[in-house]
Design a protein around this motif. Sequence first.
Motif, PDB file in Angstrom:
ATOM      1  N   ALA A 162       0.814  -1.218   0.000  1.00 34.65           N
ATOM      2  CA  ALA A 162       0.000   0.000   0.000  1.00 34.65           C
ATOM      3  C   ALA A 162       0.846   1.265   0.000  1.00 34.65           C
ATOM      4  O   ALA A 162       0.571   2.207  -0.758  1.00 34.65           O
ATOM      5  N   ASP A 221       2.554   1.576  -3.692  1.00 36.79           N
ATOM      6  CA  ASP A 221       1.434   2.430  -4.097  1.00 36.79           C
ATOM      7  C   ASP A 221       0.318   1.646  -4.793  1.00 36.79           C
ATOM      8  O   ASP A 221      -0.266   2.107  -5.765  1.00 36.79           O
ATOM      9  N   TRP A 222       0.033   0.457  -4.281  1.00 36.12           N
ATOM     10  CA  TRP A 222      -1.091  -0.309  -4.802  1.00 36.12           C
ATOM     11  C   TRP A 222      -2.394   0.371  -4.412  1.00 36.12           C
ATOM     12  O   TRP A 222      -2.469   1.067  -3.394  1.00 36.12           O
ATOM     13  N   SER A 223      -3.419   0.146  -5.207  1.00 38.36           N
ATOM     14  CA  SER A 223      -4.746   0.623  -4.821  1.00 38.36           C
ATOM     15  C   SER A 223      -5.230  -0.204  -3.640  1.00 38.36           C
ATOM     16  O   SER A 223      -4.810  -1.352  -3.442  1.00 38.36           O
ATOM     17  N   TRP A 224      -6.144   0.375  -2.858  1.00 37.03           N
ATOM     18  CA  TRP A 224      -6.615  -0.344  -1.681  1.00 37.03           C
ATOM     19  C   TRP A 224      -7.432  -1.576  -2.052  1.00 37.03           C
ATOM     20  O   TRP A 224      -7.485  -2.547  -1.287  1.00 37.03           O
ATOM     21  N   ASP A 276      -6.641  -3.633  -4.478  1.00 38.63           N
ATOM     22  CA  ASP A 276      -5.623  -4.665  -4.676  1.00 38.63           C
ATOM     23  C   ASP A 276      -5.012  -5.104  -3.346  1.00 38.63           C
ATOM     24  O   ASP A 276      -4.703  -6.287  -3.153  1.00 38.63           O
ATOM     25  N   SER A 311     -10.193   6.680   2.235  1.00 41.37           N
ATOM     26  CA  SER A 311      -9.405   6.137   1.120  1.00 41.37           C
ATOM     27  C   SER A 311      -9.667   4.664   0.854  1.00 41.37           C
ATOM     28  O   SER A 311      -9.136   4.105  -0.102  1.00 41.37           O
TER      29      SER A 311
END
Length: 270
Positions: free
Chosen positions: A53, A57-60, A62, A213
């Motif tokens: 995360a 910087d993965w999306s939440w 994922d 988020s």
Amino acid sequence: MKLDAARIVLRPRSMAELLDLALRFCSEPAAKLYAKLGALTLLPAWLLCCAAAFLLDWSWVDVWLLAVALATPIQGVFTVAVGRKMFAEEVSVGEVLLQFWRRFFPYMGALIVSRLFLGLGGLGFFTVILPIWVWARVAYVHEACLLEQASAVGSLTRAGNMIKGRAPGAAGMLLLMTLGVCAFVLSAELLINNGLLEFLLQVGTPLGSLFYSGGSAAALFGFFLAVPFWSTARFLSYIDQRTRLDGWDIQLRFMAIQAADADEHERGAA
């Protein structure tokens, strides 16, 4: 292992009783064992998700998928732990991990087969009953493979046979367990993010926010903290199903009597 010294009374129980018993089992007889196992399994999984995360910087979305993917096989460690802890006074971390490793590959096969089956059931997303029924049908593959020593495919068959005529009850239990996991996630978010970081330390939410988020390190912590509870609750539900279906409480009593007679016979022969 003392078959006549089970830590809980083997009898049919309601869903509320099973969930309450799972919480008490996690907090008292199994707390130390679960803490040690969690440090070896859940903590690295949580750190990996946090790295995905905040570093990658993965999306939440994922990140949550990764968390579920990691938590699914880790459940097996706690399934073995609660299965052993139910009948033994002392259970070591090494014993649990060794038993889990011995069944690791059949267990992973059972998980893959059951998740494929669950995915096919999910194709009926336009209905509600089919996916939930499939979920209930594969719920006990963990216990069937790890505790009953069934094969990957045999675990699926055994799990399905256990809920014949009892699918609504099994599905209801899974839904209540899911609500329990949500309670863990929300509690961690409110206590750590809102309570500690925002209110007490007044540093805002540097580790994400579940409400704004879609995820946070605190929410992930609560999710992984719920894994032992989920595994314990499902195991107790499995015990309940076996008691209703197979008369397991009576079987264990006879096994305990036979074991006691054998011990007495050996002492007499000596």
